[in-house]
Design a protein around this motif. Sequence first.
Motif, PDB file in Angstrom:
ATOM      1  N   HIS A 160      30.139 130.228  93.475  1.00 52.46           N
ATOM      2  CA  HIS A 160      29.730 130.108  94.878  1.00 52.46           C
ATOM      3  C   HIS A 160      29.930 128.684  95.382  1.00 52.46           C
ATOM      4  O   HIS A 160      30.392 128.466  96.505  1.00 52.46           O
ATOM      5  N   LEU A 161      29.617 127.688  94.556  1.00 53.52           N
ATOM      6  CA  LEU A 161      29.793 126.291  94.960  1.00 53.52           C
ATOM      7  C   LEU A 161      31.259 125.935  95.175  1.00 53.52           C
ATOM      8  O   LEU A 161      31.583 125.069  95.992  1.00 53.52           O
ATOM      9  N   LYS A 162      32.143 126.610  94.461  1.00 47.38           N
ATOM     10  CA  LYS A 162      33.580 126.359  94.627  1.00 47.38           C
ATOM     11  C   LYS A 162      34.159 127.073  95.846  1.00 47.38           C
ATOM     12  O   LYS A 162      35.276 126.760  96.270  1.00 47.38           O
ATOM     13  N   SER A 163      33.428 127.999  96.413  1.00 45.01           N
ATOM     14  CA  SER A 163      33.924 128.819  97.514  1.00 45.01           C
ATOM     15  C   SER A 163      33.923 128.057  98.832  1.00 45.01           C
ATOM     16  O   SER A 163      33.470 126.907  98.917  1.00 45.01           O
ATOM     17  N   ALA A 164      34.377 128.741  99.889  1.00 42.66           N
ATOM     18  CA  ALA A 164      34.440 128.128 101.220  1.00 42.66           C
ATOM     19  C   ALA A 164      33.063 127.822 101.782  1.00 42.66           C
ATOM     20  O   ALA A 164      32.935 127.033 102.725  1.00 42.66           O
ATOM     21  N   ASP A 165      32.005 128.403 101.214  1.00 37.36           N
ATOM     22  CA  ASP A 165      30.649 128.087 101.679  1.00 37.36           C
ATOM     23  C   ASP A 165      30.255 126.654 101.360  1.00 37.36           C
ATOM     24  O   ASP A 165      29.396 126.079 102.046  1.00 37.36           O
ATOM     25  N   GLU A 195      33.665 104.635 101.170  1.00 36.61           N
ATOM     26  CA  GLU A 195      33.917 105.854 101.913  1.00 36.61           C
ATOM     27  C   GLU A 195      34.124 107.008 100.945  1.00 36.61           C
ATOM     28  O   GLU A 195      34.943 106.923 100.024  1.00 36.61           O
ATOM     29  N   LEU A 196      33.369 108.077 101.171  1.00 39.44           N
ATOM     30  CA  LEU A 196      33.457 109.288 100.359  1.00 39.44           C
ATOM     31  C   LEU A 196      34.180 110.356 101.160  1.00 39.44           C
ATOM     32  O   LEU A 196      33.793 110.666 102.289  1.00 39.44           O
ATOM     33  N   ALA A 197      35.250 110.905 100.565  1.00 40.67           N
ATOM     34  CA  ALA A 197      35.993 112.003 101.178  1.00 40.67           C
ATOM     35  C   ALA A 197      35.693 113.279 100.397  1.00 40.67           C
ATOM     36  O   ALA A 197      35.989 113.369  99.201  1.00 40.67           O
ATOM     37  N   MET A 198      35.092 114.252 101.082  1.00 38.82           N
ATOM     38  CA  MET A 198      34.706 115.505 100.423  1.00 38.82           C
ATOM     39  C   MET A 198      34.743 116.627 101.454  1.00 38.82           C
ATOM     40  O   MET A 198      34.273 116.459 102.580  1.00 38.82           O
ATOM     41  N   HIS A 199      35.323 117.747 101.054  1.00 43.52           N
ATOM     42  CA  HIS A 199      35.358 118.920 101.920  1.00 43.52           C
ATOM     43  C   HIS A 199      36.045 118.619 103.249  1.00 43.52           C
ATOM     44  O   HIS A 199      35.669 119.141 104.314  1.00 43.52           O
ATOM     45  N   GLY A 200      37.051 117.742 103.193  1.00 42.00           N
ATOM     46  CA  GLY A 200      37.817 117.413 104.376  1.00 42.00           C
ATOM     47  C   GLY A 200      37.145 116.454 105.328  1.00 42.00           C
ATOM     48  O   GLY A 200      37.642 116.217 106.437  1.00 42.00           O
ATOM     49  N   VAL A 201      36.008 115.869 104.930  1.00 39.52           N
ATOM     50  CA  VAL A 201      35.262 114.943 105.775  1.00 39.52           C
ATOM     51  C   VAL A 201      35.155 113.599 105.063  1.00 39.52           C
ATOM     52  O   VAL A 201      34.918 113.544 103.856  1.00 39.52           O
ATOM     53  N   VAL A 202      35.336 112.513 105.815  1.00 39.52           N
ATOM     54  CA  VAL A 202      35.197 111.159 105.261  1.00 39.52           C
ATOM     55  C   VAL A 202      33.972 110.508 105.900  1.00 39.52           C
ATOM     56  O   VAL A 202      33.867 110.432 107.127  1.00 39.52           O
ATOM     57  N   PHE A 237      28.922 116.646 105.429  1.00 39.76           N
ATOM     58  CA  PHE A 237      30.246 116.990 104.922  1.00 39.76           C
ATOM     59  C   PHE A 237      30.597 118.447 105.235  1.00 39.76           C
ATOM     60  O   PHE A 237      31.364 119.084 104.515  1.00 39.76           O
ATOM     61  N   ALA A 238      30.036 118.934 106.333  1.00 41.02           N
ATOM     62  CA  ALA A 238      30.365 120.261 106.861  1.00 41.02           C
ATOM     63  C   ALA A 238      30.123 121.373 105.843  1.00 41.02           C
ATOM     64  O   ALA A 238      30.870 122.357 105.798  1.00 41.02           O
ATOM     65  N   MET A 239      29.074 121.228 105.040  1.00 44.74           N
ATOM     66  CA  MET A 239      28.653 122.301 104.132  1.00 44.74           C
ATOM     67  C   MET A 239      27.288 122.789 104.606  1.00 44.74           C
ATOM     68  O   MET A 239      26.250 122.336 104.131  1.00 44.74           O
ATOM     69  N   ASN A 240      27.324 123.677 105.589  1.00 45.23           N
ATOM     70  CA  ASN A 240      26.115 124.066 106.296  1.00 45.23           C
ATOM     71  C   ASN A 240      25.523 125.373 105.810  1.00 45.23           C
ATOM     72  O   ASN A 240      24.501 125.827 106.346  1.00 45.23           O
ATOM     73  N   TYR A 241      26.162 125.985 104.811  1.00 46.56           N
ATOM     74  CA  TYR A 241      25.647 127.274 104.330  1.00 46.56           C
ATOM     75  C   TYR A 241      24.223 127.128 103.814  1.00 46.56           C
ATOM     76  O   TYR A 241      23.877 126.161 103.145  1.00 46.56           O
ATOM     77  N   ASN A 242      23.416 128.111 104.121  1.00 45.96           N
ATOM     78  CA  ASN A 242      22.104 128.203 103.487  1.00 45.96           C
ATOM     79  C   ASN A 242      21.547 129.604 103.673  1.00 45.96           C
ATOM     80  O   ASN A 242      21.909 130.312 104.610  1.00 45.96           O
ATOM     81  N   GLN A 243      20.694 129.957 102.783  1.00 46.76           N
ATOM     82  CA  GLN A 243      19.978 131.225 102.836  1.00 46.76           C
ATOM     83  C   GLN A 243      18.496 130.896 102.949  1.00 46.76           C
ATOM     84  O   GLN A 243      17.954 130.160 102.129  1.00 46.76           O
ATOM     85  N   VAL A 244      17.866 131.415 103.968  1.00 49.17           N
ATOM     86  CA  VAL A 244      16.453 131.141 104.177  1.00 49.17           C
ATOM     87  C   VAL A 244      15.636 132.291 103.613  1.00 49.17           C
ATOM     88  O   VAL A 244      15.852 133.454 103.947  1.00 49.17           O
ATOM     89  N   VAL A 245      14.732 131.958 102.730  1.00 55.19           N
ATOM     90  CA  VAL A 245      13.862 132.966 102.138  1.00 55.19           C
ATOM     91  C   VAL A 245      12.533 132.950 102.870  1.00 55.19           C
ATOM     92  O   VAL A 245      12.381 132.323 103.916  1.00 55.19           O
ATOM     93  N   GLN A 246      11.550 133.601 102.338  1.00 59.07           N
ATOM     94  CA  GLN A 246      10.274 133.760 103.028  1.00 59.07           C
ATOM     95  C   GLN A 246       9.653 132.430 103.432  1.00 59.07           C
ATOM     96  O   GLN A 246       9.870 131.419 102.797  1.00 59.07           O
ATOM     97  N   ALA A 247       8.893 132.481 104.514  1.00 61.37           N
ATOM     98  CA  ALA A 247       8.164 131.326 105.043  1.00 61.37           C
ATOM     99  C   ALA A 247       9.094 130.210 105.496  1.00 61.37           C
ATOM    100  O   ALA A 247       8.682 129.063 105.606  1.00 61.37           O
ATOM    101  N   ILE A 252      18.498 126.511  99.073  1.00 56.96           N
ATOM    102  CA  ILE A 252      19.136 125.314  98.512  1.00 56.96           C
ATOM    103  C   ILE A 252      18.825 124.137  99.421  1.00 56.96           C
ATOM    104  O   ILE A 252      18.979 124.222 100.641  1.00 56.96           O
ATOM    105  N   GLY A 253      18.397 123.027  98.847  1.00 54.60           N
ATOM    106  CA  GLY A 253      18.045 121.857  99.633  1.00 54.60           C
ATOM    107  C   GLY A 253      19.231 121.291 100.392  1.00 54.60           C
ATOM    108  O   GLY A 253      20.386 121.450  99.995  1.00 54.60           O
ATOM    109  N   THR A 254      18.943 120.608 101.486  1.00 52.26           N
ATOM    110  CA  THR A 254      20.008 120.036 102.317  1.00 52.26           C
ATOM    111  C   THR A 254      20.464 118.666 101.830  1.00 52.26           C
ATOM    112  O   THR A 254      21.477 118.145 102.299  1.00 52.26           O
ATOM    113  N   THR A 255      19.730 118.060 100.913  1.00 45.67           N
ATOM    114  CA  THR A 255      20.123 116.750 100.385  1.00 45.67           C
ATOM    115  C   THR A 255      20.440 116.854  98.896  1.00 45.67           C
ATOM    116  O   THR A 255      19.904 117.718  98.179  1.00 45.67           O
ATOM    117  N   LEU A 256      21.313 115.987  98.458  1.00 48.04           N
ATOM    118  CA  LEU A 256      21.701 115.894  97.042  1.00 48.04           C
ATOM    119  C   LEU A 256      21.459 114.478  96.563  1.00 48.04           C
ATOM    120  O   LEU A 256      21.836 113.517  97.236  1.00 48.04           O
TER     121      LEU A 256
END
Length: 274
Positions: A160-165, A195-202, A237-247, A252-256
């Motif tokens: 899933h992490l390697k996918s377009a999501d 400068e970090l280039a990832m997922h087509g974003v610098v 870096f334009a990786m906006n996918y997320n699944q919201v569970v209850q409450a 998956i957290g938005t920061t790494l």
Amino acid sequence: MGLTARIRTRDGWAVSHAVVTVTDMTGGQVLRVEADEEGAVRDPEPLAPGAYTVIVTAVGYAPAASSAIVTASGRAEVGTVTLARQGGTELPPPGPWTIDPVHSSVGAVAQHLGISSVHGRFTDFAGTIEIAPDDVTKSRVEAVIRAASIDTGNAMRDGHLKSADFLDVDVHPEITYRSTGIAVAGADRWTVHGELAMHGVVRPVDLDLAYLGTGADPWGGTRAAFRATTELRRDDFAMNYNQVVQAGIAAIGTTLKVELDIQAVQGESLPPQA
């Protein structure tokens, strides 16, 4: 032989661009000589007997001064002079260094369900470090990571992490980092601007860097160790996918939190290793 001296850093490395100036008791300069590539100073001209001040300077280092008494022999044996980096921070000897991926790690930590952490790492990467000889703030680092080498210990999650999501490795196979400057951040810390280039974003990304020291390795080389950390936001870096569970809790957290443990070998390439 007149003046002899050895100029070293606190780690014992030669300071090849050091300059030694000798003044007499009136403050007049009687000798000025540069160290050789080994940090050694050897001036053949004997000095007149008397008391002198020996001043050692080098760009990027705090000056060091000491007294010397010259006897009838005309010799001034200063011995080893240790220079400290300006700000008290040491770095490895100048020149090229090659990151050893076998003895280094590139890891990231993300929050999962708001209650635990998922740890991942990239297993395929390479990089170089260039320590500037006169001004360490002009040193450079470059690194490239194969995005498809992500490993979190779970094949389904890795897919899933390697996918377009997320990383979209088929379209953006490489993650690259190039430094744009280095600044002192404390007595034993540096900030690497880059400068970090990832997922087509610098994006500009700073690394908090600690230099852990140098030493010989079993294969006849010299190694330097570093640890660096930073924090990234996925949506930068334009990786906006997320699944919201209850409450309203995100799966998956938005920061790494990125953690780098790096060993680099002195030279432009890695030597054969046993």
